[in-house]
Design a protein around this motif. Structure first.
Motif, PDB file in Angstrom:
ATOM      1  N   UNK A 284      42.032  35.305  53.670  1.00  0.00           N
ATOM      2  CA  UNK A 284      40.704  35.105  53.083  1.00  0.00           C
ATOM      3  C   UNK A 284      40.806  35.269  51.569  1.00  0.00           C
ATOM      4  N   UNK A 285      39.973  34.534  50.841  1.00  0.00           N
ATOM      5  CA  UNK A 285      40.068  34.537  49.380  1.00  0.00           C
ATOM      6  C   UNK A 285      38.684  34.686  48.759  1.00  0.00           C
ATOM      7  N   UNK A 286      38.571  35.610  47.809  1.00  0.00           N
ATOM      8  CA  UNK A 286      37.321  35.845  47.087  1.00  0.00           C
ATOM      9  C   UNK A 286      37.617  35.843  45.592  1.00  0.00           C
ATOM     10  N   UNK A 287      36.739  35.197  44.810  1.00  0.00           N
ATOM     11  CA  UNK A 287      36.882  35.171  43.355  1.00  0.00           C
ATOM     12  C   UNK A 287      35.798  35.972  42.668  1.00  0.00           C
ATOM     13  N   UNK A 288      35.655  35.718  41.385  1.00  0.00           N
ATOM     14  CA  UNK A 288      34.665  36.450  40.582  1.00  0.00           C
ATOM     15  C   UNK A 288      34.166  35.538  39.473  1.00  0.00           C
ATOM     16  N   UNK A 289      32.883  35.474  39.279  1.00  0.00           N
ATOM     17  CA  UNK A 289      32.131  34.728  38.257  1.00  0.00           C
ATOM     18  C   UNK A 289      31.135  33.762  38.889  1.00  0.00           C
ATOM     19  N   UNK A 290      31.460  33.210  40.080  1.00  0.00           N
ATOM     20  CA  UNK A 290      30.646  32.173  40.713  1.00  0.00           C
ATOM     21  C   UNK A 290      30.440  31.004  39.761  1.00  0.00           C
ATOM     22  N   UNK A 291      31.546  30.503  39.231  1.00  0.00           N
ATOM     23  CA  UNK A 291      31.521  29.366  38.322  1.00  0.00           C
ATOM     24  C   UNK A 291      31.539  28.064  39.108  1.00  0.00           C
ATOM     25  N   UNK A 292      31.496  26.950  38.390  1.00  0.00           N
ATOM     26  CA  UNK A 292      31.580  25.636  39.046  1.00  0.00           C
ATOM     27  C   UNK A 292      32.890  25.493  39.809  1.00  0.00           C
ATOM     28  N   UNK A 293      33.937  26.149  39.340  1.00  0.00           N
ATOM     29  CA  UNK A 293      35.221  26.118  40.036  1.00  0.00           C
ATOM     30  C   UNK A 293      35.058  26.593  41.474  1.00  0.00           C
ATOM     31  N   UNK A 294      34.301  27.664  41.667  1.00  0.00           N
ATOM     32  CA  UNK A 294      34.113  28.224  43.012  1.00  0.00           C
ATOM     33  C   UNK A 294      33.445  27.223  43.937  1.00  0.00           C
ATOM     34  N   UNK A 295      32.439  26.543  43.437  1.00  0.00           N
ATOM     35  CA  UNK A 295      31.681  25.616  44.272  1.00  0.00           C
ATOM     36  C   UNK A 295      32.477  24.368  44.625  1.00  0.00           C
ATOM     37  N   UNK A 296      33.431  23.989  43.773  1.00  0.00           N
ATOM     38  CA  UNK A 296      34.151  22.736  43.971  1.00  0.00           C
ATOM     39  C   UNK A 296      35.540  22.913  44.571  1.00  0.00           C
ATOM     40  N   UNK A 297      35.928  24.149  44.851  1.00  0.00           N
ATOM     41  CA  UNK A 297      37.228  24.367  45.477  1.00  0.00           C
ATOM     42  C   UNK A 297      37.200  23.918  46.939  1.00  0.00           C
ATOM     43  N   UNK A 298      38.379  23.729  47.513  1.00  0.00           N
ATOM     44  CA  UNK A 298      38.500  23.355  48.923  1.00  0.00           C
ATOM     45  C   UNK A 298      39.386  24.389  49.631  1.00  0.00           C
ATOM     46  N   UNK A 299      38.797  25.229  50.485  1.00  0.00           N
ATOM     47  CA  UNK A 299      37.366  25.317  50.796  1.00  0.00           C
ATOM     48  C   UNK A 299      36.589  25.982  49.658  1.00  0.00           C
ATOM     49  N   UNK A 300      35.262  25.798  49.640  1.00  0.00           N
ATOM     50  CA  UNK A 300      34.454  26.452  48.604  1.00  0.00           C
ATOM     51  C   UNK A 300      34.710  27.956  48.587  1.00  0.00           C
TER      52      UNK A 300
END
Length: 351
Positions: A284-300
């Motif tokens: 499982x993968x979690x990021x930080x910032x909730x930028x456009x990158x997060x929304x457009x990754x595969x999977x989001x």
């Protein structure tokens, strides 16, 4: 016709005195109208505004600022290379918030990079000439001399994120501890048990607080926060790649990764895929910032939303207050303020 006749005699600009004579009022009354003072009758205001329109008078903002001992300019100082500024969504979102808050003011915004010794020296000379009314400092490391330099010059300043728990400059930050803790708790709730963390540069106080939030979430849940599961990155995609590769070598059985930025999460995802790890089935993968990158990754990408634009707005609001306070109080030290805005976990398919 009067406008054309009077303006046609040359390029000389109409003066405040000429506006006053045309409106039949004193010079001070014209000044009050132009500066929006409520201490003017509606009839007088209408007469002055008509005279301004007839003569084509344009207020000399530069002269007004000089007389008031101000420049109507704010410097946004970024002690990072330009390449990082233009590659990370954090900076564009911060700039957007700052610009939006300044839109209804007379202030001009100057973007200044100070990532090298030469640039810092040039900035010091620029600030010493009193060419700005205030300074916003973004992405400052613990050992950066710029905040103390600005303070010594007695220039009003606000910093985006304190350098330590005892920051002396006014600052605006997000809840780094709470945001990281929510990310780790989310992964624990999904059944993950070997949770790695890719940090930002640890000379940044916000990155330190994220490590603390991550560790405390694991410890409070009864799990180990082993050092082998923590790897330092640098908030860049390549830094995320390198950190992920090192983590997999040390702990190949990890089942989750919390990255300290979406950009680093993107780098980590590349390495996981190259190693045949499915997201989120294997890791499982979690990021930080909730930028456009997060929304457009595969999977989001699941990410912790940091209210960056709101932080930019709050920095301007705080700085304008500091500027106004310093003018009223002369050399008196302005009241220090530390603002911390809330974060929010945004779950998506990566976890």
């Amino acid at each position: 016709m009067a406008v054309k006749g009077e303006r046609g005699r040359g390029t000389r600009r109409p003066t405040l005195e000429e506006v006053a004579a045309r409106a039949g009022v004193g010079r001070g009354t014209v000044s009050r109208v132009i500066n929006g003072s409520p201490q003017v009758s509606e009839a007088t205001r209408a007469a002055v505004e008509a005279a301004v329109l007839e003569l084509g008078y344009v207020p000399n903002n530069a002269a007004r600022a000089l007389a008031a001992n101000r420049t109507n300019a704010i410097a946004l100082v970024v002690p990072e290379p330009e390449t990082r500024f233009f590659s990370e969504p954090y900076f564009s979102d911060m700039l957007s918030g700052v610009g939006a808050e300044l839109a209804d003011t007379d202030m001009q915004l100057l973007l200044i990079f100070a990532g090298s010794d030469r640039e810092r020296c040039r900035l010091a000379q620029y600030l010493a000439a009193h060419r700005v009314d205030g300074v916003l400092l973004v992405s400052v490391h613990a050992d950066d001399p710029l905040p103390d330099l600005v303070a010594q010059m007695e220039i009003p300043a606000v910093i985006s994120g304190p350098r330590s728990a005892v920051e002396t400059l006014p600052s605006v930050d997000s809840d780094n501890y709470g945001g990281a803790r929510s990310a780790a708790e989310h992964l624990l709730a999904r059944g993950c048990r070997t949770i790695a963390h890719i940090t930002g540069r640890l000379d940044v106080y916000g990155a330190q607080r994220r490590v603390e939030g991550y560790r405390d979430a694991l410890l409070d849940a009864g799990y180990s926060a082993d050092d082998i599961l923590v790897e330092q990155g640098d908030f860049t995609e390549e830094g995320g790649r390198r950190a992920m590769a090192r983590l997999l070598r040390r702990s190949p059985g990890l089942d989750a990764v919390f990255a300290g930025s979406d950009v680093m999460a993107a780098g980590a995802r590349q390495v996981l895929r190259e190693e045949g790890r499915r997201i989120p089935d294997d890791v499982a993968l979690v990021g930080y910032d909730d930028s456009a990158i997060a929304r457009h990754m595969d999977p989001p990408l699941t990410s912790v939303r940091q209210p960056i634009q709101e932080m930019g707005r709050a920095m301007i609001e705080l700085l304008l207050g500091e500027i106004a306070g310093s003018r009223r109080a002369g050399s008196r030290e302005p009241e220090q303020r530390q603002l911390v805005l809330p974060t929010e976990l945004v779950p998506r398919a990566s976890s």
